[in-house]
Structure formats: structure tokens, C-alpha cells
Scaffold this motif. Structure first.
Motif, PDB file in Angstrom:
ATOM      1  N   ALA A 182       1.073  -1.214   0.237  1.00  0.00           N
ATOM      2  CA  ALA A 182       0.325  -0.101  -0.116  1.00  0.00           C
ATOM      3  C   ALA A 182       1.244   1.203   0.224  1.00  0.00           C
ATOM      4  N   GLU A 183       0.405   2.104  -0.614  1.00  0.00           N
ATOM      5  CA  GLU A 183       1.103   3.284  -1.328  1.00  0.00           C
ATOM      6  C   GLU A 183       0.600   5.011   0.386  1.00  0.00           C
ATOM      7  N   TRP A 184      -0.621   4.320   0.655  1.00  0.00           N
ATOM      8  CA  TRP A 184      -1.471   4.918   1.539  1.00  0.00           C
ATOM      9  C   TRP A 184      -2.207   4.447   2.935  1.00  0.00           C
ATOM     10  N   LEU A 185      -2.685   4.956   3.985  1.00  0.00           N
ATOM     11  CA  LEU A 185      -3.366   4.338   4.428  1.00  0.00           C
ATOM     12  C   LEU A 185      -4.656   4.928   4.947  1.00  0.00           C
ATOM     13  N   SER A 186      -6.314   4.394   5.289  1.00  0.00           N
ATOM     14  CA  SER A 186      -6.872   5.596   5.818  1.00  0.00           C
ATOM     15  C   SER A 186      -6.816   5.047   7.437  1.00  0.00           C
ATOM     16  N   THR A 187      -7.439   6.495   8.012  1.00  0.00           N
ATOM     17  CA  THR A 187      -7.193   6.113   9.590  1.00  0.00           C
ATOM     18  C   THR A 187      -8.440   5.795  10.303  1.00  0.00           C
ATOM     19  N   CYS A 188      -9.174   6.168   9.122  1.00  0.00           N
ATOM     20  CA  CYS A 188     -10.711   4.980   9.310  1.00  0.00           C
ATOM     21  C   CYS A 188     -10.323   4.130  10.204  1.00  0.00           C
ATOM     22  N   ALA A 189      -9.408   2.729   9.633  1.00  0.00           N
ATOM     23  CA  ALA A 189      -9.304   1.942   9.997  1.00  0.00           C
ATOM     24  C   ALA A 189      -7.505   1.553  10.016  1.00  0.00           C
ATOM     25  N   SER A 190      -6.407   1.842  10.616  1.00  0.00           N
ATOM     26  CA  SER A 190      -5.486   1.271  10.304  1.00  0.00           C
ATOM     27  C   SER A 190      -3.824   1.265  10.991  1.00  0.00           C
ATOM     28  N   SER A 191      -3.559   0.682  11.236  1.00  0.00           N
ATOM     29  CA  SER A 191      -2.823   0.747  12.179  1.00  0.00           C
ATOM     30  C   SER A 191      -0.586   1.071  12.152  1.00  0.00           C
ATOM     31  N   TYR A 192      -0.153   1.206  13.474  1.00  0.00           N
ATOM     32  CA  TYR A 192       1.036   1.805  13.141  1.00  0.00           C
ATOM     33  C   TYR A 192       1.798   1.004  14.156  1.00  0.00           C
ATOM     34  N   ARG A 193       3.324   0.927  13.962  1.00  0.00           N
ATOM     35  CA  ARG A 193       4.302   0.754  14.842  1.00  0.00           C
ATOM     36  C   ARG A 193       4.341   2.121  15.972  1.00  0.00           C
ATOM     37  N   ALA A 194       4.365   1.785  16.986  1.00  0.00           N
ATOM     38  CA  ALA A 194       4.231   2.948  18.153  1.00  0.00           C
ATOM     39  C   ALA A 194       5.352   3.744  17.375  1.00  0.00           C
ATOM     40  N   GLU A 195       6.485   2.799  17.799  1.00  0.00           N
ATOM     41  CA  GLU A 195       8.647   3.157  16.895  1.00  0.00           C
ATOM     42  C   GLU A 195       7.937   4.847  15.943  1.00  0.00           C
ATOM     43  N   VAL A 196       7.218   4.718  15.074  1.00  0.00           N
ATOM     44  CA  VAL A 196       6.284   5.342  14.126  1.00  0.00           C
ATOM     45  C   VAL A 196       6.467   7.422  14.822  1.00  0.00           C
ATOM     46  N   PHE A 197       5.726   6.846  15.868  1.00  0.00           N
ATOM     47  CA  PHE A 197       5.016   8.257  15.817  1.00  0.00           C
ATOM     48  C   PHE A 197       6.347   8.930  17.006  1.00  0.00           C
ATOM     49  N   ASP A 198       7.754   8.072  16.749  1.00  0.00           N
ATOM     50  CA  ASP A 198       8.859   9.043  17.854  1.00  0.00           C
ATOM     51  C   ASP A 198       9.738   9.881  15.986  1.00  0.00           C
ATOM     52  N   ARG A 199       8.805   9.780  14.971  1.00  0.00           N
ATOM     53  CA  ARG A 199       9.966  10.322  13.383  1.00  0.00           C
ATOM     54  C   ARG A 199       8.480  10.905  13.127  1.00  0.00           C
ATOM     55  N   HIS A 200       7.262  11.193  13.096  1.00  0.00           N
ATOM     56  CA  HIS A 200       5.711  11.737  12.343  1.00  0.00           C
ATOM     57  C   HIS A 200       4.750  11.934  13.676  1.00  0.00           C
ATOM     58  N   ARG A 201       4.620  12.246  13.349  1.00  0.00           N
ATOM     59  CA  ARG A 201       3.060  12.981  14.229  1.00  0.00           C
ATOM     60  C   ARG A 201       2.210  13.651  12.729  1.00  0.00           C
TER      61      ARG A 201
END
Length: 324
Positions: A182-201
Motif C-alpha cells: 500500500a502507498e497510503w492508509l486511511s485512519t478510518c482503519a489503520s495501525s502503525y508500530r508505536a516507534e513511528v510516532f517518534d519520527r512522525h505526527r
């Protein structure tokens, strides 16, 4: 609420809501029916007005009494999905390794969280995964793609793609249950590794009712660091609440202006800007020739959006707006 074994990963859920207590109650019901629900923390970040705030608190309290580990948080600032999601991530326990986002008007099908966590556990290179979102039971999210859609770079036959114009295609099943890039994900239903939020918000400059495109902006930035995927086994229904949504003209205007903001921020090359304006021309032609009852309002909004994009009159397009 059924009792099941804990989920395979330490995961938590963030749900942002505003003035939708009834919709939230149905969403929490589907969360409570997932396996491992008693061990999966849920954060509800509320930006409701006073009357609906009280009702939302009651909804959360009722599900907490039922054994769902759900925590209510009143967002003190100006309500915005981006800011509320960022706040929700910070409120999750440090032990959480996977952050699930779902909208407050979504119903999860059985096994939703398990399917996403299983893939993240098996494919450690993935930074985020999403499910397949339908608008109602028994419907397919796959759009009908005609030659004009392809010509004007509005749609494509591949799921979960970001086109050169900044337009996107949704996730849909392709006949196999294999994980799909996937090139993008909808926050309607998506999941990320917690480490992602150290770099992105999520970009806090993005606010207001839908459409906002903050999920597209966020996921495309994450995808530069590592791959994303869609898990066809993870299914949900987006019930699309009518609350907190603009009318046809305002929705069309905002979608066009924000699409240009996304292109400028994330795809800022001359060919992409040209592709955006080419797609806007295709939409204009479609609206002028449409017999849909809402086409006149949509056309009015489209023209307003064109003016905002061309003159950079939209708040997201002003000086310094691309720095978020």
C-alpha cells in the motif's frame, strides 16, 4: 462481552470523536467483541460540545463497567482529528507496540485486530497496515474505473495507490488473501508500530470537518521510512455518520484545496502540480456535464476550490503552511 486469550502483540486503540455518542457506542461494541479485548487499552479522545460531551462520557463509562479497558480523555484545545490523534498516542501505555486508529463510526468485523497484528508480527519490515473498508454490509470498496478517470488521473485499477495527481484509490480485496503493498492508509482503519510516532505526527495545522486528508499526508510520510500494507482479512464497515460533515459545496471545495495542499507538501514536482490541475479539469468537465441533483452545488464548490488553490487563499496553502 466474550472472554478470549490476549492478543499476540501489545497493542492499543485510539478513537477520536466529536458529537457522536450514539455512533461511538456502536463502535466500542465492535471493539469489545474482538478477541483479547480485555487486555487491549482503548483511548477515546473527545472534542464534543457540552451536551454531547456528557453523553460521550456516559457511553465510555458504560463500556468500562462492562470490562473494556477504555479511558476517556477530554481534549482541551480546539477540536481537530489530527491533534486528538496525536494526544491519544501520547496517552497510551509505554508498553504498547502497535497503535490502532479507527473512526468513531466504524464497525469492526471479527478478528480485525488479530489479523493486523499477526501480519506486523510476521513481517517486521512493515511500519503500518490497514484493513479493507466497506461503506455498508455486502458492498465492495472497489470503485468503477472508466477511461475518463484514467485519462484525468482520478482513479486507477490498483488498490491503495497514490496517483501522480494526488488522488488515491481505496483498498479492496483482489481475489487473494495475500498481504497487499500500500502507498497510503486511511485512519478510518489503520495501525502503525508505536516507534513511528517518534519520527512522525499528524499535521496539527489540519482541522475542521471531513474531508481533511490528514491520513493521506501522514501515511505517505511514514511510507518514506518503510513499507505499508493492506491485510484483506481485516474487514470493517464505515457507517459514515452525517454529523460533523460539510454540505456538498463546502465538501467539494475543501477536498480540492486540501488535495493541492497534499501535492505541494508531499509531491512538489512540476509534473505533479501539472497532474493535479489536469485532474481538476477532468472533475470540472464531469460536473458541468452531470445530471446529478447535487452537481450544481458540487460545481460551485469546485470553482471555489480552484480559486482557493490558484490564489493559495486556503489556510493550509498560505505562507509557511507546508512546514508542518
Amino acid at each position: 462481552m466474550p472472554s478470549h486469550s490476549p492478543a499476540a502483540s501489545e497493542d492499543g486503540v485510539v478513537i477520536c470523536t466529536r458529537n457522536r455518542p450514539s455512533e461511538l457506542a456502536r463502535t466500542l461494541e465492535s471493539v469489545a467483541e474482538q478477541s483479547g479485548a480485555a487486555q487491549r487499552p482503548v483511548i477515546v479522545v473527545d472534542g464534543s460540545d457540552r451536551d454531547d460531551e456528557e453523553r460521550t462520557v456516559e457511553v465510555v463509562r458504560n463500556w468500562c463497567d462492562e470490562g473494556l479497558p477504555v479511558r476517556y480523555h477530554r481534549y482541551a484545545g480546539t477540536p481537530a482529528g489530527t491533534r486528538q490523534r496525536n494526544a491519544g498516542v501520547d496517552l497510551l501505555p509505554d508498553s504498547v507496540e502497535v497503535v490502532h486508529f479507527i473512526d468513531d463510526d466504524v464497525t469492526l468485523r471479527p478478528g480485525y485486530f488479530d489479523a493486523l497484528c499477526k501480519v506486523l508480527n510476521q513481517k517486521r519490515h512493515l511500519l503500518g497496515v490497514g484493513g479493507v473498508i466497506a461503506k455498508s454490509e455486502g458492498t465492495s470498496p472497489r470503485p468503477l474505473v472508466q477511461w475518463a478517470h484514467r485519462l484525468f488521473l482520478l482513479r486507477a485499477d490498483q488498490p491503495s495507490r497514490v496517483l501522480p495527481s494526488g488522488h488515491t484509490t481505496p483498498a479492496w480485496p483482489t481475489g487473494e488473501n495475500d498481504v497487499q503493498p500500500a502507498e497510503w492508509l486511511s485512519t478510518c482503519a489503520s495501525s502503525y508500530r508505536a516507534e513511528v510516532f517518534d519520527r512522525h505526527r499528524f499535521d496539527p495545522a489540519v482541522k475542521g470537518p471531513s474531508p481533511r486528508l490528514e491520513d493521506l499526508d501522514f501515511s505517505v510520510r511514514v511510507a518514506r521510512d518503510g513499507p505499508l500494507a493492506v491485510v484483506p482479512e481485516a474487514r470493517c464497515v464505515h457507517r459514515v455518520s452525517g454529523r460533523n460533515r460539510r454540505g456538498t459545496a463546502a465538501t467539494t471545495r475543501e477536498r480540492l484545496a486540501r488535495r493541492y495542499w497534499f501535492v505541494r507538501k508531499n509531491m512538489d514536482r512540476p509534473l505533479n502540480r501539472l497532474a493535479f490541475w489536469w485532474s481538476a479539469l477532468g472533475q470540472l468537465i464531469a460536473l458541468v456535464t452531470s445530471s446529478d441533483p447535487d452537481s450544481r452545488a458540487a460545481l460551485r464548490g469546485h470553482v471555489q476550490g480552484l480559486r482557493q488553490a490558484w490564489t493559495c487563499a486556503h489556510p493550509l496553502l498560505g505562507e509557511g503552511a507546508d512546514d508542518g
